[in-house]
Design a protein around this motif. Structure first.
Motif, short mmCIF file in Angstrom:
data_model
loop_
_atom_site.label_atom_id
_atom_site.label_comp_id
_atom_site.label_asym_id
_atom_site.label_seq_id
_atom_site.Cartn_x
_atom_site.Cartn_y
_atom_site.Cartn_z
N SER A 130 0.71 -0.91 -0.51
CA SER A 130 -0.07 -0.08 0.36
C SER A 130 0.46 1.58 0.10
O SER A 130 2.01 1.73 0.17
N ASN A 131 0.41 2.53 -0.13
CA ASN A 131 1.03 3.24 -0.29
C ASN A 131 1.56 3.64 1.19
O ASN A 131 2.52 4.58 1.55
N PHE A 132 0.49 3.87 1.81
CA PHE A 132 0.90 4.01 3.44
C PHE A 132 2.65 3.10 3.68
O PHE A 132 3.81 3.83 4.52
N PHE A 133 1.89 2.17 3.55
CA PHE A 133 4.07 1.35 3.47
C PHE A 133 4.69 1.45 2.41
O PHE A 133 6.04 1.37 3.19
N LEU A 134 4.92 2.87 1.53
CA LEU A 134 5.68 2.48 0.40
C LEU A 134 6.10 3.94 1.00
O LEU A 134 7.70 3.77 0.90
N VAL A 135 5.45 4.69 1.50
CA VAL A 135 6.83 6.15 1.84
C VAL A 135 7.01 5.45 3.05
O VAL A 135 8.21 5.93 3.45
N ILE A 136 6.32 5.05 4.29
CA ILE A 136 7.38 4.25 5.68
C ILE A 136 8.84 3.77 4.96
O ILE A 136 9.76 3.89 5.46
N PHE A 137 8.38 3.01 4.14
CA PHE A 137 9.87 1.82 3.27
C PHE A 137 10.78 3.15 3.16
O PHE A 137 11.62 2.94 2.67
N ASN A 138 10.11 3.80 2.11
CA ASN A 138 11.32 5.15 1.65
C ASN A 138 11.71 5.73 2.36
O ASN A 138 13.33 6.11 2.56
N PHE A 139 10.93 5.98 3.57
CA PHE A 139 12.15 6.95 5.11
C PHE A 139 12.64 5.81 5.04
O PHE A 139 13.62 6.35 5.25
N TYR A 140 12.79 5.28 5.63
CA TYR A 140 13.73 3.69 5.70
C TYR A 140 14.75 3.09 5.27
O TYR A 140 15.52 4.41 5.47
#
Length: 1082
Positions: free
Chosen positions: A542-552
């Motif tokens: 999902s886009n939410f987890f994708l944002v978190i992943f990019n931050f990571y």
């Protein structure tokens, strides 16, 4: 006795509570476990506390090595280079000692390196080791004495010390410094005394035995002496016998000498007569010599005349021959003139014939059109052949390039295969002895396998980056590199069965298609060598987890994380999957130097394993309490992956090699066809060239015929002209007649000279005949006189022969006389005493020989059993005298040695007894306070000073009795208690500046350990006791301490740097704990 003990002065403390020679500061750099350490011990009891492996014993090793100790003293390593911290090239130890005053400080530094080299510095200046040892001896520091310096690895050696060794070490450590010197002197003197006593006893027994034997043999010796007197008389008579024979020879010599004088007189008379007869003969011979000289003169003149006549005769003959030659030349001229006329006629005829042949020669026209046609055809064939050669040249050039490419491909393939051999050698050198045999078996039996088999794994892995190779080899266990990976259970069983003897692991890989990994990027650019990381994510994110992943990902990039360990190497998928599943490569990350500085922040991202250029960081979570523990290890250089091979590259090179070989074979076939066509064109050209050459040869033949006829005509013209110009006959004849007349005139002159020489020769011949006849008459007269002389010469020769015989006889008699005298002198030289003896003996040879026989008979009538009894008696008598002299000297030496031993013993033994008594008093008191019993006693052995020793007797049970300290009667803890209490008993007696004891309390029960500690604290609190270092990993709770105790805690770990700086600045313990707690580190 007390005054004698005062020779070793007690060391007193100064205002700073330190004694001279105490250790004030210890500084270590790159030494064993320490990067850098500065330690300031207290002046009395220093308790060095820390867990095992923290570096307590490193402190002991530093003190010993810095103060002149050798590495083997510590029982750890034999070379000083082994004490440099691992990974470093060099280090140093610096010890600061307190001087005689508070202000004076003595700094001793020892620099060491891995090449086992040491450099000594005293107060900052480089000095030789002997200068440092002098400073150490000045303060009586003895790091090799177990009673002063007891490292951990030599505690067992102290317990194994015999009473004799314990006494020697105690003498060195306490008491008068002369005690060990005197002890060694007494040991040497006692050994010398034993040798002298044995020698005196042995020589005395031998002397008595020899005297008894000589007393028994005196009667037999007297009879032997009587016989010796008779034989001596015989020997004297034998000495006179050659002198009697000498007198006989002397009389004979005088007689033949008189005969020689008479013969010489007769010889002189004969010589005088011969001299008178020989003088007239000499005069006649002189006159004859003059006549012979004149005869020779006339003969020489006759010979010269004959030679001159022969010369003129030869010249006349030569002139006659020359005249005959001139006559013959005249006849030859007449014949040549006739021949010349005939030759002129013949030359004219030959010239007319040659001119006729030249005029009759037919004209010849060359076939120019045929030649032009042949030349055109030849040029056309040459153009075609040139085109074929160009095509062949291009084909050959292309073939050469392809062959060069093939050779480069084969060389590259060979290099890649050689790299495999290097990798196999690296595995073999690292312990895989059978790896070559296992690899060869796999290559030979690949056709029997069901699926592809990989191995050894080291050959299948290719790492392009050296740093990544270091990480991968450090992360993966060694066994995987020599393993073989199969993809079929049957293949696995076959390999296990056949490769078992080679000691290589066989792993079976089962493919799992459901296990998929999706890539994610940390950096903007994706490259194989830098920053590509794959991470296991769900397919539809999902886009939410994708944002978190990019931050990571951004956080990882900021910390320097660039890749994951499973993405930095190439290998077949099966090999890669096995390595990833076995060792979790997908959970290990690769960072940079920046990551090394922010290691604590990386762990907050959930990354529990990552590599940096210098360190490998790992965090582990406890299964029980969930506690997190960390470990940091340095990165080691790769030994196996430095020359990895790309398997895909090898396959590509093999296929390329096959393509090139097929292309080269095709091009070689094309070249062969081009060569055949070129050869056919060259053959046609050669045939046409042959026809052209035949036509050209015919033209040249016709031209040559014409030229030959013209040359023949010209040659015959020139010949005719030459014959016609030959010389005139009349002129030549006139010249020859004049030459013949001149030669005849010379012949006449030679004849006149020969006639004059013949007249001169007749005159010389007449004079020679007269002189020769006079010479013959002189020869007849001389012959008659020589016959008379020869008769007198015979008489003279007989006289000379008789004289020579007499002379020879005299010489022979003289030699016999000299031989007789020499023989007599060799037997006996006549002295006045011997001459008197000779007067009493018979005067003839016969009578003297009879007397000799009588005396021999009397001597032989005296019989005895031992023929050598007199020699034995006299030899034994000499031995008795020598032994008696030696015995007297040994007895004097024995008295001297006893006196020296008594002198040394008078001082040494009472002093030693007093010292042992003082040690026993303290030792017994310490044991009584611990509710046990113990005593120290001196084990004496009269004059056997090498057997003297110190006995430690202890009793740890009420029902028992005092037993000597040993492994048979006491436990390990009891021996440790006894050892430390013995060392404590030496405290107030020793004048050494410090004492070191390493982990002596290990193995003690808590009760004994507590009592032992109390004794140590009490001893350290006394006045003028030396500085003491006690190393232990732990202490009992609720121990009693005093102001004399200093606690030195040794701690290590990844976060010890900051607390150590705070602690070193003088802050309290709470501040230190606050620094640690504020970081929230475990």
């Amino acid at each position: 006795m007390e005054e004698r003990r005062a020779k070793r002065l007690k060391i007193s403390r100064g205002d700073d509570d330190y004694m001279p020679g105490n250790i004030i500061e210890i500084e270590l750099h790159n030494f064993m476990t320490f990067d850098h350490l500065i330690c300031k011990p207290g002046s009395r009891l220093n308790l060095v506390i820390g867990p095992n492996g923290s570096g307590k014993s490193s402190l002991v090793c530093a003190i010993a090595l810095a103060l002149g100790g050798e590495p083997n003293l510590l029982g750890r390593a034999t070379s000083v280079g082994a004490y440099v911290k691992r990974g470093e090239e060099s280090g140093y130890i610096k010890i600061s000692l307190r001087g005689d005053t508070k202000v004076e400080k003595i700094n001793v530094m020892r620099k060491i390196d891995t090449r086992n080299k040491s450099e000594w510095l005293f107060n900052g200046k480089v000095v030789p080791k002997k200068d440092v040892l002098e400073i150490i001896q000045r303060f009586n520091i003895q790091v090799n004495n177990l009673t002063q310096f007891l490292p951990q690895d030599r505690v067992c050696e102290f317990a194994k010390m015999t009473p004799i060794q314990l006494l020697e070490e105690t003498e060195k450590a306490v008491g008068d410094p002369q005690l060990p010197v005197q002890h060694r002197a007494l040991v040497e003197k006692s050994r010398e005394l034993k040798k002298i006593e044995c020698a005196v006893e042995k020589n005395g027994d031998t002397l008595n035995q020899m005297k008894a034997l000589n007393a028994e043999q005196e009667k037999d010796v007297e009879r032997v002496r009587q016989r010796e007197e008779l034989l001596a008389k015989v020997e004297s008579m034998k000495k006179k016998l050659p002198w009697l024979k000498y007198d006989m020879k002397k009389a004979e010599y005088i007689e033949v000498k008189e005969l020689e004088k008479d013969a010489k007189k007769k010889l002189n008379e004969a010589a005088s007569t011969l001299n008178d007869l020989s003088k007239p003969i000499a005069a006649k011979k002189q006159e004859k010599t003059l006549l012979v000289a004149e005869c020779k003169k006339f003969l020489r003149l006759m010979n010269d005349n004959g030679k001159r006549r022969m010369e003129f005769l030869d010249k006349a003959n030569q002139a006659a021959v020359q005249v005959q030659g001139k006559y013959k030349e005249m006849e030859e001229l007449r014949r040549q003139e006739q021949s010349r006329q005939q030759r002129i006629l013949k030359a004219r005829e030959e010239l007319a014939a040659a001119e006729s042949d030249l005029l009759n020669l037919p004209a010849y026209e060359p076939p120019k059109s045929e030649l032009e046609r042949l030349v055109a055809q030849i040029l056309e064939l040459r153009d075609q052949a040139k085109q074929k050669r160009l095509q062949k040249s291009e084909k050959e050039k292309l073939l050469t390039q392809n062959k060069l490419t093939l050779r480069q491909c084969m060389d590259r393939l060979k290099d890649m295969e050689n790299k495999n051999n290097k990798l196999l050698h690296a595995l073999k050198n690292s312990g895989a002895e059978g790896i070559f045999q296992a690899y060869q078996w796999l290559q030979q039996h690949r056709h029997e396998l069901n699926k592809e088999v990989y191995g050894p794994v080291l050959l299948e892995v290719n790492v392009s980056n050296r740093a990544h190779a270091n990480y991968l080899e450090g992360h993966v266990s060694y066994y995987i590199w020599k393993s073989f990976i199969t993809q079929d259970a049957g293949d696995r069983d076959l390999l296990v069965k056949n490769l078992k003897s080679f000691d290589v692991p066989v792993l079976n890989f089962v493919s799992n298609d459901s296990r998929q990994k999706e890539p994610f990027q940390i950096s903007d650019e994706v490259s194989v060598t830098e920053s590509s990381i794959q991470y296991c994510l769900r397919p539809k994110l999902s886009n939410f987890f994708l944002v978190i992943f990019n931050f990571y990902i951004e956080q990882m990039r900021a910390l320097g994380i660039s890749a994951r360990l499973d993405q930095v190497f190439d290998a077949p998928s099966a090999v890669k999957e096995v390595m990833a599943s076995q060792f979790g490569l997908e959970h290990s990350y690769i960072g940079s130097k920046e990551t090394d500085q922010k290691a604590d922040e990386v762990s907050k991202l959930g990354i529990l394993d990552f590599w940096t250029p210098e360190n490998h960081y790992r965090w582990s979570v406890s299964r029980y309490g969930g506690h997190v523990s960390a470990s940091v290890e340095s990165v080691n250089q790769s030994r196996l992956l430095l020359c990895s091979t790309d398997v895909g590259e090898i396959d590509r090179l093999r296929s390329r090699k096959k393509e090139l070989e097929e292309l080269i074979a095709e091009m070689e076939d094309n070249l062969k066809s081009l060569l055949t066509e070129e050869r056919l064109l060259e053959e046609k050209e050669a045939e046409l060239q042959k026809q052209r050459e035949e036509i050209i040869n015919n033209i040249a033949t016709e031209k040559r015929k014409l030229r030959d006829l013209e040359n023949r005509v010209n040659h015959r013209k020139m010949r005719l002209t030459s014959i016609e110009k030959e010389a005139d006959l009349d002129t030549a004849m006139s010249k020859l007649i004049d030459q013949a007349a001149s030669l005849n005139l010379q012949r006449f002159k030679y004849a006149i000279e020969i006639k004059n020489l013949l007249a001169e020769a007749v005159s010389h011949k007449w004079s020679y005949a007269e002189k020769h006849m006079a010479s013959i008459e002189f020869d007849a007269k001389i012959r008659e006189m020589e016959i008379n002389l020869k008769q007198h010469e015979k008489f003279a020769e007989q006289a000379s022969l008789h004289y020579e015989n007499c002379k020879y006889e005299v010489e022979n008699r003289r030699k016999q006389l000299l031989d007789a005298k020499r023989h007599a002198e060799s037997i006996a030289v006549i002295t006045p005493e011997l001459e008197k003896e000779f007067l009493e003996m018979p005067t003839t040879v016969e009578e003297l020989q009879a007397a000799i026989q009588d005396n021999i008979a009397q001597a032989n009538s005296i019989l005895f059993l031992n023929q050598n009894i007199l020699q034995e008696y006299e030899h034994r008598q000499k031995q008795i005298e020598a032994i008696a002299s030696k015995l007297e000297a040994d007895q004097k030496e024995l008295k001297r040695c006893l006196a020296e031993i008594d002198t040394l013993k008078e001082y040494w033994l009472p002093t030693l007894r007093n010292l042992v008594a003082q040690i026993n008093e303290t030792f017994s008191h310490n044991f009584q306070e611990m509710a046990v019993a113990g005593e120290i006693s001196l084990d004496e052995h009269n004059t056997d000073f090498d057997r003297f020793g110190v006995l430690i007797k202890v009793k740890f049970r009420q029902a028992g009795k005092l037993e000597v300290l040993s492994a048979h009667h006491q436990s390990g803890g009891e021996r440790s208690v006894s050892t430390i209490l013995y060392l404590v008993s030496l405290q107030d007696l020793t004048n050494c500046p410090f004492r070191v004891v390493d982990e002596i309390n290990q193995g003690m029960d808590p009760i004994n350990e507590r009592k032992m500690f109390q004794q140590l604290v009490r001893a350290a609190s006394q006045l003028n006791t030396p500085q003491c270092f006690l190393l232990t990993p732990k202490l009992l709770p609720d121990l009693e301490y005093s102001e004399a105790c200093s606690i030195l805690n040794i701690m290590n770990g990844p976060w010890i740097d900051e607390p150590s700086k705070v602690w070193s600045s003088g802050e309290c313990w709470g501040t230190v704990t606050g620094v640690v707690g504020g970081e929230n580190r475990c």
